[in-house]
Scaffold this active site. Structure first.
Site, short mmCIF file in Angstrom:
data_model
loop_
_atom_site.label_atom_id
_atom_site.label_comp_id
_atom_site.label_asym_id
_atom_site.label_seq_id
_atom_site.Cartn_x
_atom_site.Cartn_y
_atom_site.Cartn_z
N CYS A 171 17.43 -12.95 -0.25
CA CYS A 171 16.91 -14.21 0.30
C CYS A 171 17.17 -15.34 -0.70
CB CYS A 171 15.40 -14.07 0.55
SG CYS A 171 14.64 -15.56 1.15
N CYS B 125 9.84 -18.67 -4.00
CA CYS B 125 8.78 -18.29 -3.05
C CYS B 125 7.96 -17.12 -3.58
CB CYS B 125 9.44 -17.93 -1.72
SG CYS B 125 8.28 -17.30 -0.50
N CYS C 44 7.60 -12.63 -1.64
CA CYS C 44 8.14 -11.30 -1.99
C CYS C 44 8.13 -11.15 -3.51
CB CYS C 44 9.58 -11.17 -1.51
SG CYS C 44 9.76 -11.19 0.28
N CYS D 279 14.02 -17.49 5.34
CA CYS D 279 13.23 -16.31 4.98
C CYS D 279 13.81 -15.06 5.65
CB CYS D 279 11.78 -16.53 5.42
SG CYS D 279 10.74 -15.09 5.16
N GLN E 226 -1.02 -5.16 13.40
CA GLN E 226 -0.01 -4.60 12.49
C GLN E 226 1.12 -5.61 12.34
OE1 GLN E 226 -0.67 -2.04 10.77
NE2 GLN E 226 -2.28 -1.00 11.91
N PHE F 20 -12.65 2.28 13.29
CA PHE F 20 -11.98 1.05 12.82
C PHE F 20 -10.79 0.80 13.76
CE2 PHE F 20 -13.89 3.18 9.16
CZ PHE F 20 -14.63 2.19 8.56
N GLU G 208 -15.47 -0.26 16.32
CA GLU G 208 -14.90 -1.36 15.53
C GLU G 208 -16.02 -2.34 15.18
OE1 GLU G 208 -12.01 -2.77 14.20
OE2 GLU G 208 -13.18 -4.61 14.00
N ASP H 89 -8.97 4.38 10.41
CA ASP H 89 -8.03 3.38 9.86
C ASP H 89 -8.82 2.24 9.24
OD1 ASP H 89 -5.90 1.73 9.28
OD2 ASP H 89 -5.48 1.18 11.35
N CYS I 243 -4.16 1.45 4.24
CA CYS I 243 -3.30 0.43 3.60
C CYS I 243 -3.59 0.39 2.11
CB CYS I 243 -3.55 -0.94 4.24
SG CYS I 243 -5.27 -1.43 4.20
#
Ligand code: SAM
Length: 405
Positions: free
Chosen positions: A58, A64, A67, A141, A240, A267, A287, A335, A361
């Protein structure tokens, strides 16, 4: 000037030399020279590059802050992310089969949170610079879906209209099945003139929905497809990050709960897993966010051919499902957010559910919670890492846990 050799990559994406000395933008095995500033090496020159070093794909990579790892090859990143998962488990003495990572392609992010500021000439929208509140423009991007990149001029128009002179707008743009879904926070309070101007922008860019803090302008109901169902997640709520990542997570979860007839989805969000599972099993979705569980329920009611889905809004940290509530399920999907699900997992550990699909995550809290389940007799069959945030330090995963009943 000091010369050092990089030993390893830290969890924030910096190279780490002996000391520890943190060296941004470097890779293990590289020899680099720079000026020490506390625990950081600055003005870094790469003397001996790693064979894993690549030219950042990129053009915005230098400025930026979106990333951190564009200078690393795809193969290196795949191995490194698998290693992050492996090491988190090993810290609890757990060894596991780690499947090859599923990485989302470039140009696939379907939602992004842009920052936008007014400038002398108009406005500037993009991401923040590395470790700074300065906004940089990112027209090329390599992460974003082209529909999101194309939205940047619209985001700048929003800032011209409704950002205070020194303030910053936060603009969450999500690609839905029927156009962009936009949620703005941090702007001026909406008055009649601003409402009119926002309606014009929504028309001009054919937005599905435009939310300005608590006010909503709905031109079309934006929806996502989960299994057979069309769901309209509440503005700004969890989704997601890529369609490909979502599909990889769903494939892994569905393979674990395959054959189950009664599944708990804890969740559940707006139904990413509950609704695809409902094609073959009854599901109880739980949830914390009331609006998300209402969206799931509505998506289920409007879909055809699904088994029964019951929905419950509940805080699973303070009020986890108890063994007498859990024992009717033959599979559980869990999750949680980054903090993990310590309280809920303690309850699951005390019952005998044949299959648990653990989505996470955060490898560190995942490993902690997995250790609890293994101590209770569960087996860790495999772990599937999923990378929806390529060129960043994030990694997600699905783990299959089972009990022989
Ligand atoms: C990682 S997201 C996963 C959502 C969903 N499974 C999906 O894939 O779209 C975690 C979810 O946990 C919910 N959550 C956070 N804290 C919670 C709590 N204390 N009790 C119940 N749900 C919570 C969030 O609202 C969010 O929807």
């Amino acid at each position: 000037m000091t010369q050092v050799t990089i030993d390893r990559l830290g969890y924030q994406g910096d190279g780490i030399a002996q000391g520890p000395l943190y060296v941004p933008g470097t890779l293990p095995g590289e020899t680099v020279t720079g000026t020490p500033d506390g625990q950081t090496l600055r003005d870094v020159r790469i003397d001996t590059p790693s064979s894993d070093r690549v030219k950042p794909p990129c053009v915005h990579a230098k400025s930026c802050g979106g990333c951190q790892l564009q200078h690393a090859s795809d193969g290196f990143l795949a191995d490194w992310k698998a290693g992050v998962v492996r090491n988190a488990l090993l810290a609890h003495g757990i060894e596991a089969e780690i499947r090859p990572i599923e990485t989302s392609p470039p140009l696939s992010r379907r939602r992004a949170s842009f920052s936008a500021r007014r400038t002398k000439k108009g406005a500037l929208a993009g991401f923040h610079m590395k470790a700074s509140d300065v906004v940089v423009s990112i027209p090329n991007c390599q992460l974003l879906h082209p529909d999101l990149t194309a939205a940047l001029p619209m985001v700048e128009q929003l800032a011209v209209l409704g950002s205070s002179r020194k303030g910053e707008l936060s603009v969450l743009v999500t690609k839905s099945e029927v156009g962009l879904d936009v949620a703005v926070t941090g702007g001026k309070p909406a008055d009649t003139a601003l409402r009119g101007a926002l309606a014009k922008i929504a028309d001009e860019h054919d937005l599905a929905r435009l939310c300005w803090d608590d006010e909503t302008l709905l031109r079309r109901r934006p929806y996502q497809i989960f299994g057979n169902a069309r769901v309209t997640p509440p503005a700004g709520s969890f989704l997601q990050a890529t369609a490909e990542g979502e599909a990889a997570l769903q494939r892994a979860v569905l393979s674990i709960v395959d054959g189950a007839t009664h599944v708990a989805d804890l969740f559940s969000g707006s139904g990413t897993f509950a609704l695809p599972i409902a094609r073959t099993a009854a599901v109880h979705a739980v949830e914390g966010e009331k609006a998300m569980i209402a969206a799931l329920n509505e998506g289920w009611r409007m879909a055809e051919g699904l088994r029964r889905v019951t929905c419950e809004a509940r805080d699973l940290f303070r009020n986890p499902l108890l063994p007498e509530e859990l024992k009717r399920f033959d599979a559980i999907v869990i999750d949680p957010p980054r903090a993990g699900a310590e309280a809920q997992v303690a309850e699951i550990a005390s019952i005998r559910t044949p299959k648990v699909a653990h989505v996470s995550c955060n490898p560190v809290t995942f490993a902690r919670d997995t250790a609890t389940l293994l101590a209770a007799g569960y087996r860790l069959d495999w772990v599937q890492p999923v990378d929806q945030f390529r060129w960043s330090t994030h990694v997600e995963l699905v783990a299959s846990l089972s009990l022989d009943i």
